[in-house]
Design a protein around this motif. Sequence first.
Motif, mmCIF file in Angstrom:
data_model
loop_
_atom_site.group_PDB
_atom_site.id
_atom_site.type_symbol
_atom_site.label_atom_id
_atom_site.label_comp_id
_atom_site.label_asym_id
_atom_site.label_seq_id
_atom_site.Cartn_x
_atom_site.Cartn_y
_atom_site.Cartn_z
ATOM 1 N N ASP A 25 0.857 -1.179 0.000
ATOM 2 C CA ASP A 25 0.000 0.000 0.000
ATOM 3 C C ASP A 25 0.903 1.243 0.000
ATOM 4 O OD1 ASP A 25 0.921 0.431 2.565
ATOM 5 O OD2 ASP A 25 -0.975 0.003 3.563
ATOM 6 N N PRO A 26 0.351 2.475 -0.064
ATOM 7 C CA PRO A 26 1.201 3.671 -0.141
ATOM 8 C C PRO A 26 2.145 3.835 1.039
ATOM 9 C CG PRO A 26 -1.027 4.214 -0.810
ATOM 10 C CD PRO A 26 -1.078 2.816 -0.264
ATOM 11 N N ASP A 27 1.816 3.243 2.182
ATOM 12 C CA ASP A 27 2.712 3.311 3.345
ATOM 13 C C ASP A 27 3.871 2.322 3.243
ATOM 14 O OD1 ASP A 27 1.418 5.351 4.607
ATOM 15 O OD2 ASP A 27 0.150 4.055 5.851
ATOM 16 N N GLY A 28 3.823 1.431 2.229
ATOM 17 C CA GLY A 28 4.866 0.422 2.083
ATOM 18 C C GLY A 28 4.553 -0.876 2.798
ATOM 19 N N THR A 29 3.362 -0.983 3.381
ATOM 20 C CA THR A 29 2.969 -2.211 4.087
ATOM 21 C C THR A 29 2.657 -3.314 3.084
ATOM 22 O OG1 THR A 29 2.038 -0.891 5.885
ATOM 23 C CG2 THR A 29 1.346 -3.195 5.743
ATOM 24 N N LEU A 30 3.218 -4.516 3.297
ATOM 25 C CA LEU A 30 2.925 -5.659 2.433
ATOM 26 C C LEU A 30 1.521 -6.176 2.736
ATOM 27 C CD1 LEU A 30 6.368 -7.471 2.724
ATOM 28 C CD2 LEU A 30 5.489 -6.201 0.745
ATOM 29 N N LEU A 31 0.772 -6.481 1.688
ATOM 30 C CA LEU A 31 -0.636 -6.862 1.844
ATOM 31 C C LEU A 31 -0.835 -8.322 1.454
ATOM 32 C CD1 LEU A 31 -2.310 -3.678 0.309
ATOM 33 C CD2 LEU A 31 -1.811 -4.160 2.719
ATOM 34 N N ALA A 32 -1.440 -9.057 2.360
ATOM 35 C CA ALA A 32 -1.756 -10.464 2.102
ATOM 36 C C ALA A 32 -3.226 -10.592 1.698
ATOM 37 C CB ALA A 32 -1.490 -11.303 3.339
ATOM 38 N N THR B 52 -8.767 -8.829 -8.494
ATOM 39 C CA THR B 52 -10.199 -9.049 -8.269
ATOM 40 C C THR B 52 -10.628 -8.778 -6.835
ATOM 41 O OG1 THR B 52 -9.762 -11.406 -7.872
ATOM 42 C CG2 THR B 52 -10.336 -10.737 -10.132
ATOM 43 N N ASP B 53 -9.647 -8.775 -5.888
ATOM 44 C CA ASP B 53 -9.976 -8.509 -4.481
ATOM 45 C C ASP B 53 -8.731 -7.959 -3.801
ATOM 46 O OD1 ASP B 53 -10.895 -8.406 -1.910
ATOM 47 O OD2 ASP B 53 -11.375 -10.556 -1.742
ATOM 48 N N SER B 54 -8.880 -6.797 -3.140
ATOM 49 C CA SER B 54 -7.725 -6.197 -2.456
ATOM 50 C C SER B 54 -7.404 -6.923 -1.163
ATOM 51 C CB SER B 54 -7.976 -4.723 -2.171
ATOM 52 O OG SER B 54 -8.989 -4.562 -1.189
ATOM 53 N N GLY B 55 -8.375 -7.682 -0.638
ATOM 54 C CA GLY B 55 -8.174 -8.371 0.634
ATOM 55 C C GLY B 55 -8.169 -7.436 1.825
ATOM 56 N N SER B 56 -8.590 -6.163 1.642
ATOM 57 C CA SER B 56 -8.582 -5.174 2.732
ATOM 58 C C SER B 56 -9.777 -4.229 2.579
ATOM 59 C CB SER B 56 -7.283 -4.362 2.703
ATOM 60 O OG SER B 56 -7.373 -3.234 3.566
ATOM 61 N N PRO B 57 -10.428 -3.867 3.693
ATOM 62 C CA PRO B 57 -11.577 -2.963 3.599
ATOM 63 C C PRO B 57 -11.193 -1.508 3.369
ATOM 64 C CG PRO B 57 -11.155 -3.513 5.890
ATOM 65 C CD PRO B 57 -10.214 -4.349 5.077
ATOM 66 N N ILE B 58 -9.895 -1.190 3.493
ATOM 67 C CA ILE B 58 -9.503 0.216 3.349
ATOM 68 C C ILE B 58 -8.663 0.471 2.097
ATOM 69 C CG2 ILE B 58 -9.567 0.594 5.837
ATOM 70 C CD1 ILE B 58 -6.491 0.496 5.838
ATOM 71 N N VAL C 111 2.667 -4.143 -7.187
ATOM 72 C CA VAL C 111 1.317 -3.571 -7.326
ATOM 73 C C VAL C 111 0.977 -2.850 -6.024
ATOM 74 C CG1 VAL C 111 -1.112 -4.049 -7.724
ATOM 75 C CG2 VAL C 111 0.640 -5.389 -8.926
ATOM 76 N N ILE C 112 0.614 -1.565 -6.144
ATOM 77 C CA ILE C 112 0.270 -0.755 -4.961
ATOM 78 C C ILE C 112 -1.226 -0.467 -4.957
ATOM 79 C CG2 ILE C 112 0.609 1.449 -3.797
ATOM 80 C CD1 ILE C 112 3.432 1.496 -4.874
ATOM 81 N N ASP C 113 -1.865 -0.864 -3.871
ATOM 82 C CA ASP C 113 -3.285 -0.560 -3.694
ATOM 83 C C ASP C 113 -3.408 0.745 -2.904
ATOM 84 O OD1 ASP C 113 -4.044 -2.771 -5.037
ATOM 85 O OD2 ASP C 113 -4.742 -3.912 -3.304
ATOM 86 N N THR C 114 -4.025 1.730 -3.501
ATOM 87 C CA THR C 114 -4.218 3.008 -2.807
ATOM 88 C C THR C 114 -5.284 2.866 -1.725
ATOM 89 O OG1 THR C 114 -5.843 3.711 -4.448
ATOM 90 C CG2 THR C 114 -3.541 4.335 -4.833
ATOM 91 N N PHE C 115 -5.288 3.832 -0.785
ATOM 92 C CA PHE C 115 -6.301 3.818 0.267
ATOM 93 C C PHE C 115 -7.630 4.332 -0.276
ATOM 94 C CE2 PHE C 115 -2.341 4.292 2.761
ATOM 95 C CZ PHE C 115 -2.473 3.187 3.581
ATOM 96 N N LYS C 116 -8.688 3.764 0.230
ATOM 97 C CA LYS C 116 -10.004 4.269 -0.143
ATOM 98 C C LYS C 116 -10.178 5.682 0.406
ATOM 99 C CE LYS C 116 -12.415 -0.160 -0.481
ATOM 100 N NZ LYS C 116 -13.524 -1.008 0.023
ATOM 101 N N PRO C 117 -10.876 6.559 -0.308
ATOM 102 C CA PRO C 117 -11.031 7.940 0.150
ATOM 103 C C PRO C 117 -11.951 8.027 1.369
ATOM 104 C CG PRO C 117 -12.371 7.560 -1.787
ATOM 105 C CD PRO C 117 -11.555 6.324 -1.596
#
Length: 327
Positions: A45-52, A93-99, A120-126
């Motif tokens: 994500d934009p903070d650099g956190t790895l997302l599972a 197809t799925d970010s695996g995160s609600p935010i 691949v970087i998933d941005t935060f939801k607004p």
Amino acid sequence: MRASRRTAATIAATTLATGSLIWAPTAFAEAPDIPPGAIEITKKDPDGTLLAGAAFSLLDTLNGTKALTGKTATNGILRFENVHPGTYRLKETDSGSPIHELAPDQDVIVTPEHTVKLTVIDTFKPAELLVKKIDKKTGKPLAGAVINITSATGTGKALTLTTGKDGTATTKLPVSSRTGTAYTATETKAPTGYQLDTTPVKITAKPAEKTTATFANTKKAQPTQPPTTPPTTPPVTPPTTPPVTPTTPPAKPSTPAPSSSATTTPATVPTASAPSPPTPEGSLAHTGADSNTWILVSGGALIAAGGATLIAIRRQKKSDEEGQSAG
């Protein structure tokens, strides 16, 4: 190469012998297989956190069918192995995160014996911002207020909101951090009849959360009407009462001494009505208590004058009698 030359020679000899081309598949050697490639995806994500738990599909661009699917592991990595060389479409197809939002699709070219590495970087939801404008005293919603929203860092484009009939306006604010992004809301135009609220409102927009900024306005003071000057009424002058001139009663007539001579001339008898004292010039006729006083004084004077006259007459008569007796 040798096999190819032998095959070509065999085809040529057959053609010369028979005069026609005879297909002999056993004469060709099988073509070797093309070695596959691989794709490795690292999800952050934009903070650099790895997302599972992020799910991806690898689509065949020729027919759109799914070639491979998978999810990122706890280390945020997903590998597609044994991928036939070619061009594919990578779709999350799925970010695996609600935010987090889904990443946009991208094309991937796979070459033999090569691993394509992608981040691949998933941005935060607004965040969802609700602006409310109310009357400070009554809490009544106010329409027509213009609110300017800017990032606290001064970056990005400013947003302008105008409150509707219900006194509210909504918008979405981009968020660049898991802990939230700071914004400042400032009123640039107040509702009609209200004072401008110049105090900025601080906003912390967090991913996929709702936040509210409330502005309370005070009604403008009504213009003060100038005091009306009442018409000046001249003071009422009380009627002037002329000073009362004190009346001096007439001097009491003195009683004449009896004459020793027999020939004393009898005194003149005054008339019964005494003349009224003259009224002082410039004064008004006396009324009320002053009239009574005047009557009493005048009556006393008349009585005194009459008594004196009577005494004088008696003395004269007695003198005359005494003269006759002596003669």
